[in-house]
Design a protein around this motif. Structure first.
Motif, mmCIF file in Angstrom:
data_model
loop_
_atom_site.group_PDB
_atom_site.id
_atom_site.type_symbol
_atom_site.label_atom_id
_atom_site.label_comp_id
_atom_site.label_asym_id
_atom_site.label_seq_id
_atom_site.Cartn_x
_atom_site.Cartn_y
_atom_site.Cartn_z
ATOM 1 N N CYS A 75 0.811 -1.224 0.000
ATOM 2 C CA CYS A 75 0.000 0.000 0.000
ATOM 3 C C CYS A 75 0.845 1.275 0.000
ATOM 4 C CB CYS A 75 -0.940 0.001 1.204
ATOM 5 S SG CYS A 75 -2.186 -1.305 1.159
ATOM 6 N N SER A 76 2.053 1.208 0.521
ATOM 7 C CA SER A 76 2.919 2.392 0.557
ATOM 8 C C SER A 76 3.810 2.495 -0.682
ATOM 9 C CB SER A 76 3.779 2.382 1.822
ATOM 10 O OG SER A 76 4.561 1.193 1.875
ATOM 11 N N ARG A 77 3.562 1.664 -1.676
ATOM 12 C CA ARG A 77 4.230 1.715 -2.989
ATOM 13 C C ARG A 77 5.754 1.569 -2.902
ATOM 14 N NH1 ARG A 77 1.689 7.305 -4.827
ATOM 15 N NH2 ARG A 77 2.495 7.761 -2.747
ATOM 16 N N PRO A 78 6.233 0.498 -2.279
ATOM 17 C CA PRO A 78 7.687 0.314 -2.160
ATOM 18 C C PRO A 78 8.389 0.098 -3.490
ATOM 19 C CG PRO A 78 6.522 -1.664 -1.469
ATOM 20 C CD PRO A 78 5.479 -0.600 -1.645
ATOM 21 N N GLN A 79 7.639 -0.294 -4.518
ATOM 22 C CA GLN A 79 8.261 -0.562 -5.820
ATOM 23 C C GLN A 79 8.706 0.702 -6.543
ATOM 24 O OE1 GLN A 79 5.230 -1.585 -4.857
ATOM 25 N NE2 GLN A 79 5.183 -3.826 -4.887
ATOM 26 N N ILE A 80 8.256 1.878 -6.090
ATOM 27 C CA ILE A 80 8.652 3.118 -6.768
ATOM 28 C C ILE A 80 9.392 4.066 -5.825
ATOM 29 C CG2 ILE A 80 6.875 3.015 -8.550
ATOM 30 C CD1 ILE A 80 5.223 4.991 -6.871
ATOM 31 N N ALA A 81 9.852 3.550 -4.688
ATOM 32 C CA ALA A 81 10.626 4.363 -3.746
ATOM 33 C C ALA A 81 12.120 4.192 -4.022
ATOM 34 C CB ALA A 81 10.309 3.954 -2.312
ATOM 35 N N ASP A 82 12.918 5.118 -3.502
ATOM 36 C CA ASP A 82 14.370 4.955 -3.601
ATOM 37 C C ASP A 82 14.795 3.661 -2.914
ATOM 38 O OD1 ASP A 82 14.994 7.378 -5.002
ATOM 39 O OD2 ASP A 82 14.565 8.465 -3.152
ATOM 40 N N ILE A 83 14.221 3.407 -1.755
ATOM 41 C CA ILE A 83 14.402 2.120 -1.094
ATOM 42 C C ILE A 83 13.077 1.742 -0.449
ATOM 43 C CG2 ILE A 83 15.340 3.225 0.991
ATOM 44 C CD1 ILE A 83 16.991 0.668 1.436
ATOM 45 N N GLY A 84 12.657 0.513 -0.668
ATOM 46 C CA GLY A 84 11.396 0.040 -0.116
ATOM 47 C C GLY A 84 11.584 -1.251 0.650
ATOM 48 N N PHE A 85 10.794 -1.414 1.687
ATOM 49 C CA PHE A 85 10.828 -2.638 2.486
ATOM 50 C C PHE A 85 9.426 -3.240 2.526
ATOM 51 C CE2 PHE A 85 14.288 -0.036 4.268
ATOM 52 C CZ PHE A 85 15.350 -0.905 4.059
ATOM 53 N N ILE A 86 9.353 -4.550 2.313
ATOM 54 C CA ILE A 86 8.082 -5.268 2.314
ATOM 55 C C ILE A 86 8.161 -6.385 3.347
ATOM 56 C CG2 ILE A 86 6.460 -6.640 0.964
ATOM 57 C CD1 ILE A 86 7.547 -5.299 -1.544
ATOM 58 N N ALA A 151 13.808 -6.264 0.492
ATOM 59 C CA ALA A 151 14.352 -4.934 0.202
ATOM 60 C C ALA A 151 14.283 -4.658 -1.293
ATOM 61 C CB ALA A 151 15.794 -4.823 0.683
ATOM 62 N N MET A 152 13.786 -3.474 -1.638
ATOM 63 C CA MET A 152 13.650 -3.040 -3.025
ATOM 64 C C MET A 152 14.462 -1.757 -3.201
ATOM 65 S SD MET A 152 11.125 -5.269 -3.773
ATOM 66 C CE MET A 152 10.332 -4.693 -5.270
ATOM 67 N N LEU A 153 15.276 -1.694 -4.250
ATOM 68 C CA LEU A 153 16.149 -0.538 -4.452
ATOM 69 C C LEU A 153 15.917 0.129 -5.805
ATOM 70 C CD1 LEU A 153 19.632 -1.880 -3.218
ATOM 71 C CD2 LEU A 153 17.864 -0.708 -1.904
ATOM 72 N N GLY A 154 15.890 1.462 -5.787
ATOM 73 C CA GLY A 154 15.989 2.231 -7.019
ATOM 74 C C GLY A 154 14.720 2.477 -7.792
ATOM 75 N N GLY A 155 13.555 2.381 -7.162
ATOM 76 C CA GLY A 155 12.320 2.681 -7.876
ATOM 77 C C GLY A 155 12.134 4.185 -8.050
ATOM 78 N N VAL A 177 17.747 -1.353 8.520
ATOM 79 C CA VAL A 177 18.179 -0.002 8.885
ATOM 80 C C VAL A 177 19.583 0.267 8.344
ATOM 81 C CG1 VAL A 177 18.809 1.504 10.809
ATOM 82 C CG2 VAL A 177 16.704 0.159 10.917
ATOM 83 N N ALA A 178 20.483 -0.698 8.496
ATOM 84 C CA ALA A 178 21.854 -0.528 8.007
ATOM 85 C C ALA A 178 21.876 -0.338 6.493
ATOM 86 C CB ALA A 178 22.703 -1.730 8.407
ATOM 87 N N LEU A 179 21.030 -1.073 5.776
ATOM 88 C CA LEU A 179 20.959 -0.923 4.323
ATOM 89 C C LEU A 179 20.464 0.470 3.950
ATOM 90 C CD1 LEU A 179 21.054 -2.094 1.440
ATOM 91 C CD2 LEU A 179 18.709 -2.919 1.803
ATOM 92 N N ALA A 180 19.445 0.954 4.639
ATOM 93 C CA ALA A 180 18.920 2.292 4.356
ATOM 94 C C ALA A 180 19.981 3.362 4.602
ATOM 95 C CB ALA A 180 17.683 2.562 5.204
ATOM 96 N N VAL A 181 20.762 3.199 5.657
ATOM 97 C CA VAL A 181 21.835 4.154 5.954
ATOM 98 C C VAL A 181 22.880 4.137 4.842
ATOM 99 C CG1 VAL A 181 23.772 4.620 7.510
ATOM 100 C CG2 VAL A 181 21.499 4.148 8.445
ATOM 101 N N ARG A 182 23.264 2.950 4.375
ATOM 102 C CA ARG A 182 24.241 2.863 3.282
ATOM 103 C C ARG A 182 23.709 3.521 2.018
ATOM 104 N NH1 ARG A 182 24.617 -2.524 4.829
ATOM 105 N NH2 ARG A 182 23.855 -3.295 2.817
ATOM 106 N N CYS A 183 22.436 3.297 1.732
ATOM 107 C CA CYS A 183 21.857 3.856 0.510
ATOM 108 C C CYS A 183 21.763 5.376 0.575
ATOM 109 C CB CYS A 183 20.476 3.249 0.271
ATOM 110 S SG CYS A 183 20.506 1.513 -0.231
ATOM 111 N N LEU A 184 21.297 5.904 1.694
ATOM 112 C CA LEU A 184 21.198 7.358 1.809
ATOM 113 C C LEU A 184 22.583 7.995 1.805
ATOM 114 C CD1 LEU A 184 19.718 9.978 2.121
ATOM 115 C CD2 LEU A 184 19.445 9.512 4.575
ATOM 116 N N GLY A 213 27.134 -3.857 -0.855
ATOM 117 C CA GLY A 213 26.063 -4.733 -0.399
ATOM 118 C C GLY A 213 24.730 -4.406 -1.022
ATOM 119 N N LEU A 214 24.747 -3.936 -2.277
ATOM 120 C CA LEU A 214 23.526 -3.511 -2.959
ATOM 121 C C LEU A 214 23.216 -4.413 -4.144
ATOM 122 C CD1 LEU A 214 24.118 0.363 -2.970
ATOM 123 C CD2 LEU A 214 23.010 -1.041 -1.222
ATOM 124 N N ILE A 215 23.593 -5.664 -4.040
ATOM 125 C CA ILE A 215 23.344 -6.591 -5.147
ATOM 126 C C ILE A 215 23.077 -7.979 -4.589
ATOM 127 C CG2 ILE A 215 25.751 -7.279 -5.448
ATOM 128 C CD1 ILE A 215 25.278 -7.178 -8.474
#
Length: 215
Positions: A75-86, A151-155, A177-184, A213-215
């Protein structure tokens, strides 16, 4: 959905699962708090303003977008966010006897379950790990064995839209949380002015993404 103030330099959009939606596979309240605290500590607003120049004002499209969805409904559209969590709930067949009631079949929207004389069979290729079948099972033949976060990246939307790419496996709250910190951090360090995180990822080769760690 709950939306943060984008003038902070990032936005966290969360579904109703953080407040107790009956469809949630995982309770996202703790992850939402952890993400907010960790990303605020990076002070992204000041760094984004520095890139925009002296007259820079942070607008919605300048901020880093994080989406948190507590089940595959997204519902929060994680597929089109910079980083999404489901949120995901892995289900397994237990040794409890099956009643052959068919409640799990009715609960599964993906047709990932079938019944035979021994009980339920789960097709993992079709299963989206929503956990609905385990909630519906009255005998305990199906039960949640593990929960975590996809984890979804790059939408992104805009002029060059694209869906986020999913990382393999499930993450714990601390790993998410650690992944989100690395991405930001990567976005703040390397993104060009006006560049979305997905476009930045496309500029990195596989070796660079693996190192981060983004692959």
């Amino acid at each position: 959905m709950q939306r943060e103030d984008w003038t902070k330099g990032f936005v966290i959009e969360a579904c109703r699962g953080v407040q107790g939606c009956p469809h949630r596979a995982v309770d996202g309240a703790k992850l939402a708090r952890g993400l907010r605290q960790a990303l605020e500590a990076l002070a992204p607003a000041e760094r984004i303003k520095a890139k925009l120049g002296p007259a820079g004002v942070i607008r919605a499209h300048d901020c880093f977008r994080v989406s948190l969805s507590c089940c595959p409904n997204g519902c929060s559209r994680p597929q089109i966010a910079d980083i999404g969590f489901i949120g995901a709930a892995e289900v397994g067949v237990t040794h409890e006897p099956c009643l052959q009631c068919g409640a799990c079949l009715e609960a599964c929207r993906e047709n990932a379950l079938s019944l035979n004389a021994d009980g339920p069979n789960l097709d993992e290729k079709l299963c989206l790990r929503c956990g609905a079948c385990a909630k519906a099972c009255p005998s305990g033949s199906l039960a949640v064995t593990h929960t975590g976060w996809r984890a979804m990246l790059g939408g992104r939307l805009g002029r060059h839209p694209g869906l986020a790419q999913e990382l393999p496996g499930l993450l714990t709250e601390s790993e998410a949380v650690a992944l989100a910190v690395r991405c930001l951090t990567l976005h703040l360090d390397q993104a060009r002015r006006g560049e979305r995180f997905g476009a930045l990822l496309e500029r990195l080769d596989s070796a660079q993404r693996r190192q981060l760690g983004l692959i």
